[in-house]
Design a protein around this motif. Structure first.
Motif, mmCIF file in Angstrom:
data_model
loop_
_atom_site.group_PDB
_atom_site.id
_atom_site.type_symbol
_atom_site.label_atom_id
_atom_site.label_comp_id
_atom_site.label_asym_id
_atom_site.label_seq_id
_atom_site.Cartn_x
_atom_site.Cartn_y
_atom_site.Cartn_z
ATOM 1 N N CYS A 30 0.863 -1.190 0.000
ATOM 2 C CA CYS A 30 0.000 0.000 0.000
ATOM 3 C C CYS A 30 0.897 1.237 0.000
ATOM 4 C CB CYS A 30 -0.926 0.001 1.210
ATOM 5 S SG CYS A 30 -2.048 1.421 1.210
ATOM 6 N N ALA A 31 0.967 1.881 -1.149
ATOM 7 C CA ALA A 31 1.875 3.014 -1.326
ATOM 8 C C ALA A 31 1.102 4.304 -1.591
ATOM 9 C CB ALA A 31 2.817 2.730 -2.494
ATOM 10 N N ILE A 32 1.715 5.399 -1.188
ATOM 11 C CA ILE A 32 1.143 6.727 -1.422
ATOM 12 C C ILE A 32 1.875 7.333 -2.617
ATOM 13 C CG2 ILE A 32 0.704 9.001 -0.447
ATOM 14 C CD1 ILE A 32 0.752 7.576 2.331
ATOM 15 N N LYS A 89 2.012 2.575 3.584
ATOM 16 C CA LYS A 89 1.146 2.403 4.756
ATOM 17 C C LYS A 89 1.425 1.008 5.298
ATOM 18 C CE LYS A 89 -3.024 3.511 5.265
ATOM 19 N NZ LYS A 89 -4.487 3.496 5.111
ATOM 20 N N LEU A 90 2.133 0.934 6.409
ATOM 21 C CA LEU A 90 2.550 -0.346 6.964
ATOM 22 C C LEU A 90 1.373 -1.228 7.339
ATOM 23 C CD1 LEU A 90 5.489 0.826 9.269
ATOM 24 C CD2 LEU A 90 5.579 0.116 6.860
ATOM 25 N N ASP A 91 0.332 -0.631 7.932
ATOM 26 C CA ASP A 91 -0.802 -1.437 8.397
ATOM 27 C C ASP A 91 -1.665 -1.977 7.262
ATOM 28 O OD1 ASP A 91 -2.059 0.958 7.688
ATOM 29 O OD2 ASP A 91 -3.200 1.116 9.550
ATOM 30 N N PHE A 151 10.327 3.868 5.052
ATOM 31 C CA PHE A 151 9.430 4.532 4.097
ATOM 32 C C PHE A 151 8.001 4.626 4.625
ATOM 33 C CE2 PHE A 151 13.030 3.527 1.570
ATOM 34 C CZ PHE A 151 13.093 4.552 0.636
ATOM 35 N N ALA A 152 7.851 4.473 5.925
ATOM 36 C CA ALA A 152 6.512 4.497 6.531
ATOM 37 C C ALA A 152 5.855 5.863 6.373
ATOM 38 C CB ALA A 152 6.590 4.132 8.002
ATOM 39 N N ALA A 153 4.609 5.846 5.952
ATOM 40 C CA ALA A 153 3.816 7.076 5.890
ATOM 41 C C ALA A 153 3.519 7.526 7.303
ATOM 42 C CB ALA A 153 2.517 6.828 5.118
ATOM 43 N N LYS A 154 3.570 8.774 7.526
ATOM 44 C CA LYS A 154 3.306 9.322 8.871
ATOM 45 C C LYS A 154 1.846 9.571 9.078
ATOM 46 C CE LYS A 154 7.660 9.483 9.693
ATOM 47 N NZ LYS A 154 8.255 8.253 9.954
#
Length: 124
Positions: free
Chosen positions: A45-47, A101-103, A121-124
């Motif tokens: 799941c990428a932004i 998105k790690l989750d 690279f985790a989204a905040k």
């Protein structure tokens, strides 16, 4: 709402939805689920970023142009999308990896990418 399959994410918790707008996932259910028919393993799941979208297009996978006949709206920066694991790895190696998105990233991704790499690279 979590995965209908009881799948785990890369944190060892229930897989969370990636995006319903635009609707993503190999099964177009909003989750980065996979199965035998998903040869590309659409599990990260990428932004989206402008840089990643340009990189992907240059690699022959245009994710920004709408394709109505496939009910594909075309992606823009900020959209969340279930990417193929190998495309994310390729972008990472080239310096264009989008945030993750790690989750909402499927646990199978850990077979090819270490958790620490995803955490960087985790989204905040």
């Amino acid at each position: 709402m979590t995965s209908k399959f009881g799948t785990l994410n890369i944190l060892g918790e229930a897989l969370q939805p990636c995006s319903k707008d635009p609707m993503t996932g190999f099964f177009r259910d909003g989750c980065c689920e996979t199965g035998p028919q998903d040869r590309g393993r659409h599990i990260v799941c990428a932004i989206m970023t402008a840089e990643f979208l340009a990189f992907s297009k240059a690699q022959g996978n245009d994710l920004s142009t709408p394709m109505p006949h496939y009910q594909f709206p075309g992606l823009k920066p900020g959209d969340q999308w279930c990417l193929c694991l190998e495309r994310w790895k390729e972008a990472h190696a080239a310096g264009f990896a989008p945030k993750v998105k790690l989750d909402a990233t499927h646990q199978i991704a850990l077979e090819r990418v270490p958790l620490e790499t995803f955490k960087a690279f985790a989204a905040k």
